[in-house]
Design a protein around this motif. Sequence first.
Motif, PDB file in Angstrom:
ATOM      1  N   UNK A 143    -103.948  29.805 -89.410  1.00 47.19           N
ATOM      2  CA  UNK A 143    -102.942  30.332 -88.480  1.00 47.19           C
ATOM      3  C   UNK A 143    -101.707  29.458 -88.501  1.00 47.19           C
ATOM      4  N   UNK A 144    -101.916  28.168 -88.668  1.00 49.85           N
ATOM      5  CA  UNK A 144    -100.771  27.281 -88.611  1.00 49.85           C
ATOM      6  C   UNK A 144     -99.880  27.372 -89.830  1.00 49.85           C
ATOM      7  N   UNK A 146     -98.454  30.062 -91.024  1.00 47.45           N
ATOM      8  CA  UNK A 146     -97.461  31.129 -91.028  1.00 47.45           C
ATOM      9  C   UNK A 146     -96.093  30.510 -91.185  1.00 47.45           C
ATOM     10  N   UNK A 147     -95.267  31.119 -91.992  1.00 51.89           N
ATOM     11  CA  UNK A 147     -93.937  30.551 -92.116  1.00 51.89           C
ATOM     12  C   UNK A 147     -92.873  31.477 -91.585  1.00 51.89           C
ATOM     13  N   UNK A 148     -93.237  32.553 -90.993  1.00 59.46           N
ATOM     14  CA  UNK A 148     -92.206  33.485 -90.574  1.00 59.46           C
ATOM     15  C   UNK A 148     -92.389  34.826 -91.236  1.00 59.46           C
ATOM     16  N   UNK A 171     -98.836  38.343 -80.748  1.00 58.09           N
ATOM     17  CA  UNK A 171     -97.618  37.870 -80.106  1.00 58.09           C
ATOM     18  C   UNK A 171     -96.861  36.894 -80.973  1.00 58.09           C
ATOM     19  N   UNK A 172     -97.593  36.052 -81.680  1.00 52.39           N
ATOM     20  CA  UNK A 172     -96.904  35.079 -82.514  1.00 52.39           C
ATOM     21  C   UNK A 172     -96.121  35.782 -83.604  1.00 52.39           C
ATOM     22  N   UNK A 175     -93.042  37.261 -82.205  1.00 53.80           N
ATOM     23  CA  UNK A 175     -92.019  36.239 -81.962  1.00 53.80           C
ATOM     24  C   UNK A 175     -91.349  35.841 -83.263  1.00 53.80           C
ATOM     25  N   UNK A 176     -92.147  35.681 -84.314  1.00 54.43           N
ATOM     26  CA  UNK A 176     -91.555  35.324 -85.598  1.00 54.43           C
ATOM     27  C   UNK A 176     -90.594  36.389 -86.056  1.00 54.43           C
ATOM     28  N   UNK A 178     -88.961  38.493 -84.282  1.00 52.06           N
ATOM     29  CA  UNK A 178     -87.750  38.530 -83.472  1.00 52.06           C
ATOM     30  C   UNK A 178     -86.793  37.423 -83.861  1.00 52.06           C
ATOM     31  N   UNK A 179     -87.330  36.254 -84.152  1.00 51.67           N
ATOM     32  CA  UNK A 179     -86.436  35.158 -84.470  1.00 51.67           C
ATOM     33  C   UNK A 179     -85.891  35.251 -85.860  1.00 51.67           C
ATOM     34  N   UNK A 180     -86.610  35.919 -86.717  1.00 48.34           N
ATOM     35  CA  UNK A 180     -86.092  35.973 -88.071  1.00 48.34           C
ATOM     36  C   UNK A 180     -85.092  37.073 -88.271  1.00 48.34           C
ATOM     37  N   UNK A 183     -81.555  35.924 -87.975  1.00 50.01           N
ATOM     38  CA  UNK A 183     -81.325  34.960 -89.037  1.00 50.01           C
ATOM     39  C   UNK A 183     -81.111  35.664 -90.355  1.00 50.01           C
ATOM     40  N   UNK A 192     -85.717  29.936 -95.774  1.00 52.39           N
ATOM     41  CA  UNK A 192     -86.796  29.228 -96.461  1.00 52.39           C
ATOM     42  C   UNK A 192     -87.782  30.214 -97.028  1.00 52.39           C
TER      43      UNK A 192
END
Lengths: 210, 185
Positions: A143-144, A146-148, A171-172, A175-176, A178-180, A183, A192
């Motif tokens: 899980x950790x 994930x890069x987006x 949810x994660x 969120x990814x 939405x933030x990407x 960008x 990246x």
Amino acid sequence: MAGQTDPHISLFSPQEVEFMAEDELVKIVPNMNMDPLNFISGDFGRFVPQIPTEVPLWLAVALKRRGKCTFRPPEWMTVDNLTQILEAERESQSTFQALPFSYVEIARLLFDHARDDIPDMYMVRSLVEDIRDVRLHKLETNLGSFQGTSAVKISNVSAMEVNLVRPFVRRALEAFYKHDKPEADVDRDTRSSRQQREANNEPRRPLRQR
Amino acid sequence: MAKYFDIDDILTEEEFVPVLFHKPANGVTIDPSAETHCVEQGAKVEVPFWLAHELHLRQAVSINLPACFNQKTRLEVQADAAYVDLRSRCQYFYEFGCKLEPLVTDRTLGILLSTAFKIRYKEALTKVYTAAHITASKYLPFLTKEETNLYEAAHLSMTAFKKWRTGGPRLQRASILGRKRKDSN
């Protein structure tokens, strides 16, 4: 992200996942005579003493509680097979071994009701628990990584494990995404590189490759 | 429109932003220390986001970045994103930043948000499942509301799983039938 004030958003409780797992077919050896049973899900054949038959797990548990049958453990639930699977799980860091989709639930139900039917019960039980711990740990470390991405594929994950991580991962990933999105509009060059994990077991998630 | 009634969204928009007025405004008491009830052109005032958004649409103000996105925060995020106390800066850090992004001239806001989130996610939130409660609670006071949501979702599903694993009666009476139980499913 802000729209989800309800933390109880896990879609299935563990009991519900167990309920769905009870549809799996298992082999039992009845010790009485009974006519074929007709259910909505199918007909389950004549029960003749000492002749193995396949029935759904819920029916098998019900018969067992009335003392009308004994279980025959599934093929994957032998000490050798489980030891082999455990070794393979421990070796590889990113792939999961092929196990029945509901192995956690089937194992738990069998241990609760059919203790005497499984040879080396304690050994098998501890092996299943170990396998479960290793797989869960592997799932969490992955899980950790994930890069987006906005879609993830992981193969051979069982029902209970998927249910465990489902609300969090959903949810994660939202969120990814939405933030990407802003960008991606602003800055395409310096984005990246995104890692992707392959092979999915969950019918719900859209498999968009990014 | 789906977010109109959402409490988190309402609270996000309540955060203050500094704005620069392009047109004078009469009859308003935005600045409580001002003597006259009007705002001069070129005045810098702090208004809530929902107001700033409306005024921006009418081209009456230009929006500057609020203090929680300033250089100090950026440097801290670059240094060690996981321990930055975003909750005291702004409880709705990510959501607020996303709303500000199209309105503000600063292009690096989105990148700041996404890098901060990615690093914090990796460090803090993925530890929820394995870590003992102590390690995870180091990060808890620093998480924004959105991250706390994620954390709670994970935590709840983990506790539900553990409870199931230790067994229990297979058939349970539904809690709405009025029987007093401590843990209702």
